[in-house]
Design an enzyme around this catalytic site. Structure first.
Site, short mmCIF file in Angstrom:
data_model
loop_
_atom_site.label_atom_id
_atom_site.label_comp_id
_atom_site.label_asym_id
_atom_site.label_seq_id
_atom_site.Cartn_x
_atom_site.Cartn_y
_atom_site.Cartn_z
N PRO A 135 0.82 -1.22 0.00
CG PRO A 135 -0.16 -1.13 2.12
CD PRO A 135 0.59 -2.03 1.20
CD GLU A 170 -0.58 -6.40 11.11
OE1 GLU A 170 -0.87 -5.23 10.86
OE2 GLU A 170 -1.43 -7.31 11.18
CG ASP A 215 -11.41 0.78 -30.36
OD1 ASP A 215 -10.62 -0.11 -30.77
OD2 ASP A 215 -12.64 0.71 -30.45
N1 4FN Z 1 -1.95 -4.70 2.08
C1 4FN Z 1 -3.75 0.97 3.89
C2 4FN Z 1 -2.97 1.41 4.94
C3 4FN Z 1 -2.27 0.52 5.73
C4 4FN Z 1 -2.31 -0.84 5.46
C5 4FN Z 1 -3.09 -1.28 4.40
C6 4FN Z 1 -3.16 -2.75 4.07
C7 4FN Z 1 -1.56 -6.90 3.05
C8 4FN Z 1 0.65 -7.29 4.15
C9 4FN Z 1 0.04 -4.98 3.45
C10 4FN Z 1 -3.17 -3.08 0.09
C11 4FN Z 1 -3.71 -2.23 -0.86
C12 4FN Z 1 -3.19 -2.15 -2.12
C13 4FN Z 1 -0.44 -4.36 -2.16
C14 4FN Z 1 -3.79 -0.40 3.61
C15 4FN Z 1 -1.51 -3.77 -1.50
C16 4FN Z 1 -2.06 -3.87 -0.22
C17 4FN Z 1 -2.08 -2.92 -2.43
C18 4FN Z 1 -1.46 -4.78 0.82
C19 4FN Z 1 -0.82 -7.70 4.09
C20 4FN Z 1 0.75 -5.82 4.47
C21 4FN Z 1 -1.42 -5.39 3.24
C22 4FN Z 1 -4.05 1.89 1.58
C23 4FN Z 1 -6.01 1.64 3.06
C24 4FN Z 1 -4.33 3.38 3.51
C25 4FN Z 1 -2.27 -5.00 4.47
C26 4FN Z 1 -4.53 1.97 3.03
N2 4FN Z 1 -1.38 -3.00 -3.58
N3 4FN Z 1 -2.28 -3.59 4.69
O1 4FN Z 1 -3.95 -3.14 3.24
O2 4FN Z 1 -0.55 -5.52 0.54
O3 4FN Z 1 -0.41 -3.87 -3.41
#
Ligand code: 4FN
Length: 237
Positions: free
Chosen positions: A88, A115, A168
């Site tokens: 994220p 986490e 397109d």
């Molecule tokens: N997510 C936010 C803030 C803090 C934590 C998260 C969250 C999966 C391992 C990361 C999430 C979203 C888009 C990977 C989200 C993505 C992930 C992604 C992701 C478990 C740690 C986690 C964005 C809402 C402020 C959990 C926001 N694109 N933590 O989702 O991996 O790639």
């Protein structure tokens, strides 16, 4: 192109290669999945991939050891592959990113769980962090699958002519026009006349206008100054 992925749920990620366009691309040898289980680089009987965070707090953190060993082994076997962490905190993954990755050579996608990763993995091994959007997810697997799908589609031959889709539309960077299929009237809901006219110039014009108006209403930030002006002109008439 080889798609290297590291995950604790490899079967889940591998399923993206088992359907539709990607399944055919694998069969045709255009893309090759290499989805690996991080547990294969653990040493203990429980095949532990996570532990408690130093400093306390909720949740668990992916261990350094299996991630370092996995990345080192893939790089020994396949050369200095860039490591992309789905996170994220990453830069936003867009269609432009997908096009660039399809041309940039092979890479490894690393999926977080719990986490997230130990910061030392990010500092020492990760070359780039990509995010698919702002929502809380359970892991990086779904984002990795989105990246794989979007990148694979940009490899020549993966998307057949029959499927060549909003070609397109996204080539021009705007939304797609509405689509209709049989029957001509469904529960008194008729298909727009122009689509039944057989007049291809009119059909093309209608579709371009509909795409432009939809984009203007829903995603005006996708439009250039010229396209914005054209949309406003259409609404005047
Ligand atoms: N997510 C936010 C803030 C803090 C934590 C998260 C969250 C999966 C391992 C990361 C999430 C979203 C888009 C990977 C989200 C993505 C992930 C992604 C992701 C478990 C740690 C986690 C964005 C809402 C402020 C959990 C926001 N694109 N933590 O989702 O991996 O790639």
């Amino acid at each position: 192109m080889k798609f290297h992925v590291l995950s604790v749920f490899p079967e889940f990620v591998a399923s993206v290669f088992e359907y539709g366009v990607l399944r055919r691309a694998v069969a045709a040898g255009l893309i090759e999945p290499n989805v690996r289980d991080l547990r294969d680089w653990t040493e203990d009987v429980h095949r532990t991939t996570d532990d408690l965070p130093y400093g306390g707090g909720p949740g668990m953190v992916l261990l350094c050891e299996p991630v370092f060993k996995a990345v080192e082994e893939l790089r020994r076997a396949y050369g200095e592959l860039p490591l992309i962490y789905l996170s994220p905190a990453g830069e936003r993954f867009t269609h432009a990113t997908a096009c660039a990755l399809a041309e940039s050579g092979d890479f490894i996608l690393l999926c977080g769980r719990y986490e997230g990763l130990d910061q030392r993995v990010i500092d020492q091994l990760v070359d780039r962090e990509l995010s698919i959007g702002d929502y809380v997810l359970s892991g990086g697997e779904v984002p990795a699958m989105a990246v794989i799908d979007a990148v694979a589609r940009q490899i020549p031959g993966v998307v057949g002519n029959a499927e060549s889709v909003p070609a397109d539309s996204f080539a021009t960077g705007i939304l797609d026009h509405p689509h209709y299929t049989r029957p001509e009237v469904f529960r008194e809901l008729a298909v727009p006349e122009v689509l039944l006219s057989g007049h291809h110039a009119n059909i093309d014009k209608w579709r371009r206008e509909q795409a432009l108006l939809l984009t203007y209403r829903r995603r005006p930030e996708l439009l250039s100054a010229e396209q914005l002006a054209a949309a406003r002109r259409l609404l005047q008439d």
